[in-house]
Write a protein that holds these residues in place. Structure first.
Motif, mmCIF file in Angstrom:
data_model
loop_
_atom_site.group_PDB
_atom_site.id
_atom_site.type_symbol
_atom_site.label_atom_id
_atom_site.label_comp_id
_atom_site.label_asym_id
_atom_site.label_seq_id
_atom_site.Cartn_x
_atom_site.Cartn_y
_atom_site.Cartn_z
ATOM 1 N N PHE A 100 0.770 -1.429 0.340
ATOM 2 C CA PHE A 100 0.157 -0.057 -0.193
ATOM 3 C C PHE A 100 1.399 1.285 0.651
ATOM 4 O O PHE A 100 0.250 2.504 -0.409
ATOM 5 C CB PHE A 100 -1.187 0.127 1.611
ATOM 6 C CG PHE A 100 -2.121 -1.071 1.149
ATOM 7 C CD1 PHE A 100 -2.985 -1.152 0.785
ATOM 8 C CD2 PHE A 100 -2.176 -2.202 1.705
ATOM 9 C CE1 PHE A 100 -4.192 -1.472 0.043
ATOM 10 C CE2 PHE A 100 -3.023 -2.756 1.632
ATOM 11 C CZ PHE A 100 -3.850 -2.658 1.080
ATOM 12 N N THR A 101 2.142 1.137 0.937
ATOM 13 C CA THR A 101 3.273 2.532 0.592
ATOM 14 C C THR A 101 4.455 2.288 0.122
ATOM 15 O O THR A 101 5.287 0.959 0.016
ATOM 16 C CB THR A 101 3.225 2.965 1.665
ATOM 17 O OG1 THR A 101 4.252 2.124 2.971
ATOM 18 C CG2 THR A 101 0.943 2.493 2.855
ATOM 19 N N VAL A 102 5.198 2.927 0.264
ATOM 20 C CA VAL A 102 6.848 3.252 -0.476
ATOM 21 C C VAL A 102 7.316 2.219 0.820
ATOM 22 O O VAL A 102 8.218 1.379 0.431
ATOM 23 C CB VAL A 102 7.577 4.137 -0.438
ATOM 24 C CG1 VAL A 102 9.091 4.594 -0.862
ATOM 25 C CG2 VAL A 102 6.639 4.945 -2.266
ATOM 26 N N ASP A 103 6.787 2.002 2.042
ATOM 27 C CA ASP A 103 7.616 1.211 2.919
ATOM 28 C C ASP A 103 7.305 -0.174 2.569
ATOM 29 O O ASP A 103 8.244 -1.037 2.699
ATOM 30 C CB ASP A 103 6.483 2.186 4.057
ATOM 31 C CG ASP A 103 7.568 3.524 5.189
ATOM 32 O OD1 ASP A 103 8.353 3.838 4.335
ATOM 33 O OD2 ASP A 103 6.919 3.918 5.601
ATOM 34 N N ASP A 104 6.176 -0.364 2.571
ATOM 35 C CA ASP A 104 5.301 -1.482 2.270
ATOM 36 C C ASP A 104 6.600 -2.235 0.768
ATOM 37 O O ASP A 104 7.294 -3.500 1.229
ATOM 38 C CB ASP A 104 4.389 -1.782 1.605
ATOM 39 C CG ASP A 104 2.804 -1.474 2.518
ATOM 40 O OD1 ASP A 104 3.736 -1.590 3.792
ATOM 41 O OD2 ASP A 104 2.166 -0.923 2.477
ATOM 42 N N ASN A 163 -6.654 3.275 0.075
ATOM 43 C CA ASN A 163 -6.340 2.663 0.452
ATOM 44 C C ASN A 163 -6.155 1.403 -0.516
ATOM 45 O O ASN A 163 -5.831 0.336 -0.763
ATOM 46 C CB ASN A 163 -7.758 1.439 1.101
ATOM 47 C CG ASN A 163 -7.246 0.173 2.358
ATOM 48 O OD1 ASN A 163 -5.167 0.922 2.615
ATOM 49 N ND2 ASN A 163 -7.714 -0.404 1.655
ATOM 50 N N PHE A 165 -2.684 1.593 -3.179
ATOM 51 C CA PHE A 165 -0.995 2.287 -3.427
ATOM 52 C C PHE A 165 -0.918 3.268 -4.888
ATOM 53 O O PHE A 165 0.117 4.002 -3.959
ATOM 54 C CB PHE A 165 0.510 0.604 -4.254
ATOM 55 C CG PHE A 165 1.427 1.252 -4.419
ATOM 56 C CD1 PHE A 165 2.504 1.731 -3.071
ATOM 57 C CD2 PHE A 165 2.316 1.069 -5.598
ATOM 58 C CE1 PHE A 165 3.499 1.730 -3.393
ATOM 59 C CE2 PHE A 165 3.759 1.635 -5.541
ATOM 60 C CZ PHE A 165 4.280 2.636 -4.308
ATOM 61 N N HIS A 168 -1.472 6.811 -2.966
ATOM 62 C CA HIS A 168 -0.607 7.084 -1.897
ATOM 63 C C HIS A 168 0.357 7.518 -2.412
ATOM 64 O O HIS A 168 0.732 8.419 -2.199
ATOM 65 C CB HIS A 168 0.135 5.251 -0.983
ATOM 66 C CG HIS A 168 1.389 6.106 -0.606
ATOM 67 N ND1 HIS A 168 1.089 6.235 1.029
ATOM 68 C CD2 HIS A 168 2.390 5.066 -1.152
ATOM 69 C CE1 HIS A 168 2.809 6.134 1.441
ATOM 70 N NE2 HIS A 168 3.694 6.080 0.091
ATOM 71 N N LYS A 171 -0.368 11.388 -3.643
ATOM 72 C CA LYS A 171 -0.722 12.013 -2.759
ATOM 73 C C LYS A 171 0.981 12.434 -2.058
ATOM 74 O O LYS A 171 1.512 13.685 -1.373
ATOM 75 C CB LYS A 171 -0.636 11.628 -1.319
ATOM 76 C CG LYS A 171 -2.041 10.951 -0.867
ATOM 77 C CD LYS A 171 -2.431 10.811 0.849
ATOM 78 C CE LYS A 171 -3.972 10.671 0.980
ATOM 79 N NZ LYS A 171 -4.152 9.423 1.781
ATOM 80 N N LEU A 172 1.703 11.354 -2.727
ATOM 81 C CA LEU A 172 3.633 11.897 -2.476
ATOM 82 C C LEU A 172 3.578 13.172 -3.573
ATOM 83 O O LEU A 172 4.562 13.735 -3.515
ATOM 84 C CB LEU A 172 4.452 10.537 -2.801
ATOM 85 C CG LEU A 172 4.481 9.488 -1.689
ATOM 86 C CD1 LEU A 172 4.820 8.307 -1.786
ATOM 87 C CD2 LEU A 172 4.733 10.192 -0.548
#
Length: 202
Positions: A100-104, A163, A165, A168, A171-172
């Motif tokens: 879902f995110t870059v961290d993921d 919800n 990717f 996400h 938004k970035l």
């Protein structure tokens, strides 16, 4: 899916049912261990020529996968169905990513690094991603917010909403998703038209 994967030896024969993860495997130096891919795995360009095509991401040929005698099959919650995962588990262990995110994404790279004994290369990739992300965040910080709609399919029309990717990354990039109040991947042309007509795009 609430499972714990255990391996008695390093998994060497890999079937990837996720195009982006196929590319990641090659970036980690595992190209020659990827024995099976989907027809949508087009990066790097030659991967389909050296690996067996086992179907798509939603429809697979279990017999082809079984014949490849894989040590592990790689899936993704967005790309593959639970039924596919459960069918593949009858062949060998299945790893399912959920991004879902870059961290993921960074966490997945680390997992693959540990799983396939490519920790050094995985560390190089994650450090490079973090560096580029920091640079981009500084670059985008002063940019104005813009409203966008992100359509992913036609017949039926579908958008990427909250919800996901895609949302996400929007938004970035300082994009406001006008469908961000909706969940996942809605498809309602009437609703889309009403929403679009109420927005002033710049």
């Amino acid at each position: 899916m609430g499972r714990v994967l255990r391996f008695n030896k390093l998994p060497k024969r890999i079937v990837s049912l996720v195009p982006s993860q196929t590319e990641l495997l090659c970036d980690l130096g595992l190209e020659h261990q990827v024995v099976g891919v989907t027809k949508f795995c087009v990066h790097p360009g030659h991967i389909k020529g050296q690996s067996t095509i086992v179907g798509g991401t939603k429809q697979i040929h279990l017999d082809k996968i079984r014949e490849l005698q894989p040590d592990i099959i790689l899936c993704n919650k967005e790309e593959n169905t639970k039924a596919i995962v459960e069918a593949c588990e009858a062949i060998c262990p299945v790893h399912v990513s959920d991004i879902f995110t870059v961290d993921d994404s960074v966490e997945l790279i680390k997992q693959y690094g540990a799983l396939f004994d490519r920790q050094t290369k995985a560390e190089e990739l994650t450090l490079a991603i973090r560096k580029k992300l920091d640079e981009f965040n500084r670059f985008i910080e002063t940019h104005p917010l813009k409203k966008v709609a992100y359509f992913i399919w036609k017949n039926p029309w579908m958008v990427a909403a909250n919800n996901t990717f895609i949302n996400h990354l929007l938004k970035l990039n300082k994009f406001e998703n006008i469908y961000g109040h909706l969940a996942r991947y809605p498809c309602s042309l009437t609703q889309f038209k009403t929403q679009l007509n109420s927005i002033n795009f710049h």
